[in-house]
Scaffold this active site. Structure first.
Site, mmCIF file in Angstrom:
data_model
loop_
_atom_site.group_PDB
_atom_site.id
_atom_site.type_symbol
_atom_site.label_atom_id
_atom_site.label_comp_id
_atom_site.label_asym_id
_atom_site.label_seq_id
_atom_site.Cartn_x
_atom_site.Cartn_y
_atom_site.Cartn_z
ATOM 1 N N HIS A 130 0.839 -1.205 0.000
ATOM 2 C CA HIS A 130 0.000 0.000 0.000
ATOM 3 C C HIS A 130 0.874 1.256 0.000
ATOM 4 O O HIS A 130 0.643 2.189 -0.783
ATOM 5 C CB HIS A 130 -0.908 -0.023 1.233
ATOM 6 C CG HIS A 130 -1.684 1.244 1.436
ATOM 7 N ND1 HIS A 130 -3.003 1.382 1.069
ATOM 8 C CD2 HIS A 130 -1.319 2.437 1.992
ATOM 9 C CE1 HIS A 130 -3.417 2.603 1.384
ATOM 10 N NE2 HIS A 130 -2.417 3.262 1.946
ATOM 11 N N GLU A 131 1.876 1.285 0.864
ATOM 12 C CA GLU A 131 2.750 2.463 0.939
ATOM 13 C C GLU A 131 3.554 2.636 -0.341
ATOM 14 O O GLU A 131 3.791 3.767 -0.790
ATOM 15 C CB GLU A 131 3.676 2.362 2.155
ATOM 16 C CG GLU A 131 2.960 2.308 3.495
ATOM 17 C CD GLU A 131 1.955 3.442 3.678
ATOM 18 O OE1 GLU A 131 2.174 4.546 3.121
ATOM 19 O OE2 GLU A 131 0.945 3.232 4.369
ATOM 20 N N HIS A 134 1.610 4.520 -2.854
ATOM 21 C CA HIS A 134 1.717 5.979 -2.730
ATOM 22 C C HIS A 134 3.007 6.486 -3.376
ATOM 23 O O HIS A 134 3.025 7.554 -3.997
ATOM 24 C CB HIS A 134 1.694 6.375 -1.252
ATOM 25 C CG HIS A 134 0.343 6.279 -0.614
ATOM 26 N ND1 HIS A 134 -0.781 6.857 -1.151
ATOM 27 C CD2 HIS A 134 -0.075 5.664 0.533
ATOM 28 C CE1 HIS A 134 -1.827 6.621 -0.371
ATOM 29 N NE2 HIS A 134 -1.422 5.888 0.646
#
Length: 279
Positions: A130-131, A134
């Site tokens: 998920h990170e 980003h």
């Protein structure tokens, strides 16, 4: 679109600083606030990662310091075709994570000590994925810059407690001071919402495809949400809450309308509907 959105939100936050400065000191206050905004934009572009990490007491670690975490990040980074980011650990028992930095070449992935203790390896991989989403979508610059500017806005807004704005005739205007105290932080939160909500869905999707295990991210999010409600993050700050994978300042009732994150139930449901892919 992401670059245009970045410019629009940074301009809006700088404009809010200038508006507050105008209320405090008229034209001179407006010029001073504009100068502060320009400096903050420059500082946040080049040093936002260091500022955000320092605000949480995060320490950048090496492979020798955290071999399992390093291996997870290295494996997923290679799979994603990204440069290897720096890795930082936040000395907090509450589980959470975020990414920061001005571009993929200067990215940092930060996790708390608590998240490494409570999540299984597949769940932690899903969170790291998920990170990295980003990082891949270059959300980290706008998130980091918004965090630094929001801190400045909230600082100036709190000054209204001690310095009341004055009208054109130099008379004190306590009502305007109260309005700034309330509306300044609220506007900063609304701008952060514009930064964060849609990007969280995209990062969830990216993690699901990168790891092939959307179910593991759904499980991790549910676990993180539960722990953050039971054990609130001591170092959590309103200006940087939007950067976390789970809102450390989550609240129910009316305040949930102003959350910088999408509803957790919606995120989990979306992930549960996605197919598991072999990796």
């Amino acid at each position: 679109m992401n670059q245009a959105k970045t410019l629009l939100i940074i301009v809006a936050m700088t404009g809010l600083l200038v508006w507050i400065g105008d209320y405090f000191g008229g034209q001179s206050g407006m010029v001073l606030a504009l100068a502060i905004g320009l400096v903050m934009n420059g500082v946040s572009y080049f040093f936002s990662d260091k500022i955000v990490l320092a605000s949480y007491g995060a320490k950048v670690v090496t492979q020798a310091d955290a071999p399992e975490l390093y291996a997870i990040v290295a494996n997923l980074t290679q799979r994603a075709g990204l440069p290897m980011p720096r890795i930082a650990i936040i000395p907090e028992d509450t589980p959470n994570a975020f990414a920061t930095g001005r571009n993929p070449e200067h990215a940092v992935v930060a996790v708390t000590e608590g998240i490494m203790r409570i999540l299984s390896r597949p769940e932690l991989e899903a969170v790291i994925g998920h990170e990295l989403g980003h990082v891949k979508h270059r959300d980290i610059l706008i998130g980091s810059m918004a965090a630094v500017l929001a801190q400045a806005i909230m600082f100036l807004s709190r000054m209204a407690m001690w310095v009341s704005p004055r009208d054109e005739e130099g008379r004190s205007n306590p009502l305007a001071g109260i309005a700034i105290m309330i509306l300044g932080p609220l506007a900063a939160i609304l701008l952060q919402m514009a930064v964060s909500r849609s990007r969280e869905y995209l990062a969830d999707d990216y993690s699901a495809h990168l790891t092939g295990r959307p179910d593991m991210l759904a499980s991790a999010l549910e676990r993180l949400q539960s722990y953050n409600q039971q054990l609130p993050m001591q170092s959590a700050q309103p200006a940087t809450a939007h950067m976390m994978i789970v809102n450390p300042l989550s609240a129910g009732g009316l305040m949930s309308l102003f959350s910088t994150h999408p509803p957790m139930a919606v995120r989990v449901e979306r992930l549960r509907r996605m197919p598991i892919e072999a990796r």
